[in-house]
Motif scaffolding. Structure first.
Motif, PDB file in Angstrom:
ATOM      1  N   PRO A 175       0.617  -1.261  -0.235  1.00  0.00           N
ATOM      2  CA  PRO A 175       0.094  -0.291  -0.154  1.00  0.00           C
ATOM      3  C   PRO A 175       1.459   0.808  -0.226  1.00  0.00           C
ATOM      4  CG  PRO A 175      -0.095  -0.817   2.280  1.00  0.00           C
ATOM      5  CD  PRO A 175       1.240  -2.245   1.283  1.00  0.00           C
TER       6      PRO A 175
ATOM      7  N   THR B 123     -12.559  -1.864   2.532  1.00  0.00           N
ATOM      8  CA  THR B 123     -12.711  -2.173   1.164  1.00  0.00           C
ATOM      9  C   THR B 123     -13.620  -3.407   0.344  1.00  0.00           C
ATOM     10  OG1 THR B 123     -11.723  -4.946   2.600  1.00  0.00           O
ATOM     11  CG2 THR B 123     -10.122  -2.691   2.742  1.00  0.00           C
TER      12      THR B 123
ATOM     13  N   GLU C 102      -6.408   3.823  -0.537  1.00  0.00           N
ATOM     14  CA  GLU C 102      -5.456   3.110   0.706  1.00  0.00           C
ATOM     15  C   GLU C 102      -4.287   2.639  -0.905  1.00  0.00           C
ATOM     16  OE1 GLU C 102      -6.763  -0.315   2.735  1.00  0.00           O
ATOM     17  OE2 GLU C 102      -7.433   1.479   4.464  1.00  0.00           O
ATOM     18  N   HIS C 103      -4.848   2.380  -1.932  1.00  0.00           N
ATOM     19  CA  HIS C 103      -3.120   2.080  -2.649  1.00  0.00           C
ATOM     20  C   HIS C 103      -3.562   3.230  -4.281  1.00  0.00           C
ATOM     21  CE1 HIS C 103      -3.781  -1.654  -1.146  1.00  0.00           C
ATOM     22  NE2 HIS C 103      -5.306  -1.414  -0.800  1.00  0.00           N
ATOM     23  N   ASP C 104      -4.034   3.471  -4.986  1.00  0.00           N
ATOM     24  CA  ASP C 104      -4.218   4.224  -5.791  1.00  0.00           C
ATOM     25  C   ASP C 104      -3.855   5.622  -5.745  1.00  0.00           C
ATOM     26  OD1 ASP C 104      -2.727   1.540  -7.545  1.00  0.00           O
ATOM     27  OD2 ASP C 104      -5.273   1.552  -8.050  1.00  0.00           O
TER      28      ASP C 104
END
Length: 525
Positions: free
Chosen positions: A21, A47, A88-90
């Motif tokens: 992450p 999520t 949280e990621h991108d």
């Protein structure tokens, strides 16, 4: 063999880095974050891609986010609820601030969802109270809450979001943007004027920035039009009025399509609707003719000077809720005026627009309301020096806030800053056939609120703003889209048109599909 193993380890390490992450802090740990006058009430990782919030339709298709909710109390009488959604990621490295509408009272969850889907960290507040958009009773006896609504909530949401972002990602956002309309457009200009370093790019739609004058100007209009039984006309007459206006001006732009591209060139005379005999739904009596005239010309004082400009012809059926109402006191404008004066200005719950002195009310409003609510300063020098870019837009057929107000503000900035300087950081787009923020007979999806155009997000106003901030020049090709629904209820493109930077207007090339943007150009009026 050792060489192959070494390459494998390097590739594995790179894959781990790519899969990890972007953040270095666990979402739940942010609940214990210590911030000035602020309590984090919720820190949860979402999520599943879906989210249910009481009173709001469920959201689906969300990326994995860290959802933060909190309360800010900058004064002993402040309770500003806010939310910040963090991908949280991108994460694209950008922050997006969301505004409010009306008297606020809710968080703009739909915009939070739209922009987090595009990779932004996005935040918004309820502006310090929980209520319907037309309700200002929360302001009664609460001057600090008026400050929260007027300017403090939007600014503090930006500051606290920056601190939380730094804690979560261990770095600040590279750029910060604001996108909102109506009262949110007022908040946008308040940010540019009072807190010029909060945002790098601001998209401000139909701003209610001259709040104290705009609302107070409605007192004389209501007394002359709504509360005079001879001058008031039913919303049943609006279709006939619209037809007459379109008959007079629709074809001026070379295309008869139910849209007046440039209302400034329309000189529709309401006298064409005067009843030749009995009062019918397709005509107006002489007092009603004068009432209609006043809607177009705006509110005037006792010397005949315009206090606040009026509305434009071509989409009069859109006036039904805001301007006319189902009865003389049923228009939305009536509720806004009375709530404002009763609870923000006079502190008299019995104050009535029917009996108030219009000029006294205007003075009271400007004296008491303007300091916290108006965002009319034309001096945007500090915002420009910070490198800020501002794009204003307004629907030509706005039925809530006169479109001429945005033109007047834009011209005031040009006069104050100089035309060349203003052009380097401010643009205005007037949208033909568009009502308040969106909707109307014209194409009204052009990148605001995260809405996509038929050609995709790249061709909208917001992405043009991002290009201006980050690449040094705005995208000149803005496509506005009108959507309908196909036989299965799925979105269907009905019309596309270029959206032109003021004072240019959209013009038909003389051939080609009139529902396709490629058949039009932006040209001088």
């Amino acid at each position: 063999m050792k060489h192959a193993f070494r390459i494998f380890c390097i590739l594995l390490f790179c894959w781990v880095l790519q899969a990890a992450p972007l953040h270095a802090t666990d979402c739940r740990s942010l609940k214990s974050l210590h911030l000035e006058d602020t309590t984090i009430t919720l820190a949860e990782s979402v999520t599943s891609g879906s989210l249910r919030i009481p009173g709001v339709p469920p959201f689906t298709g969300l990326p994995a986010i860290c959802r933060i909710a909190g309360v800010m109390r900058p004064s002993s009488d402040s309770t500003i609820r806010f939310e910040l959604w963090l991908p949280e990621h991108d994460w694209n490295g950008r922050f997006l601030g969301v505004g409010n509408g009306g008297f606020a009272g809710t968080i703009g969850y739909h915009e939070l969802a739209a922009y987090t889907k595009r990779g932004f960290a996005a935040a918004g507040s309820d502006a310090g109270h929980q209520a319907e958009a037309t309700d200002a009773s929360w302001a009664y006896g609460h001057p600090e809450k008026v400050k929260d609504f007027g300017w403090r909530a939007a600014h503090l949401t930006r500051l606290r979001s920056a601190e939380i972002i730094a804690a979560f990602y261990v770095k600040q956002a590279q750029k910060a943007y604001f996108d909102s309309c109506s009262d949110g457009g007022r908040e946008a200009l308040m940010e540019a004027q009072r807190f010029p370093e909060d945002y790098d790019g601001i998209l401000a739609g139909a701003p209610a920035n001259a709040w104290s004058t705009m609302v107070a100007s409605g007192v004389s209009a209501l007394q002359a039009r709504q509360l005079n039984p001879r001058a008031y006309f039913s919303d049943f007459k609006l279709p006939a009025i619209q037809k007459a206006a379109l008959d007079a001006c629709d074809a001026l732009d070379g295309v008869k399509d139910g849209i007046i591209n440039d209302p400034s060139q329309c000189h529709f005379d309401p006298q064409a609707l005067v009843c030749k005999g009995e009062d019918e739904l397709d005509c107006l009596t002489p007092p009603q003719i004068e009432s209609l005239r006043s809607i177009y010309t705006g509110s005037k004082d006792s010397q005949g000077k315009t206090v606040f400009p009026g509305f434009t012809p071509g989409d009069e059926t859109g006036w039904a809720e805001w301007v006319i109402g189902q009865d003389p006191t049923g228009a939305s404008a009536f509720r806004y005026i009375e709530n404002y004066f009763r609870y923000m200005i006079t502190q008299d719950p019995k104050w009535s627009a029917a009996t108030a002195d219009p000029e006294k009310s205007l003075r009271q409003s400007r004296e008491k309301g303007a300091p916290d609510l108006d965002a009319t300063s034309a001096d945007l020098g500090k915002f420009a020096s910070h490198g800020g870019k501002l794009i204003l837009y307004h629907g030509w057929n706005d039925q809530a806030i006169s479109p001429w107000n945005s033109i007047d503000y834009y011209k005031s900035v040009q006069e104050k800053m100089g035309a060349d300087k203003a052009d380097s950081f401010v643009r205005l787009y007037m949208a033909p056939g568009v009502e308040h923020c969106a909707g109307g007979p014209g194409p009204s999806s052009f990148g605001q609120f995260g809405l996509e155009t038929a050609k995709g997000p790249k061709y909208g106003l917001f992405d043009s703003l991002v290009d201006w901030v980050e690449k040094g020049a705005p995208d000149e090709e803005i496509t506005a889209t009108k959507y309908g629904a196909d036989e299965k209820g799925a979105p269907k493109v009905i019309m596309t048109r270029p959206l032109c930077a003021y004072p240019r207007i959209v013009k038909y090339s003389g051939s080609g599909d009139t529902n396709d943007a490629s058949s039009f150009t932006c040209a001088a009026p």
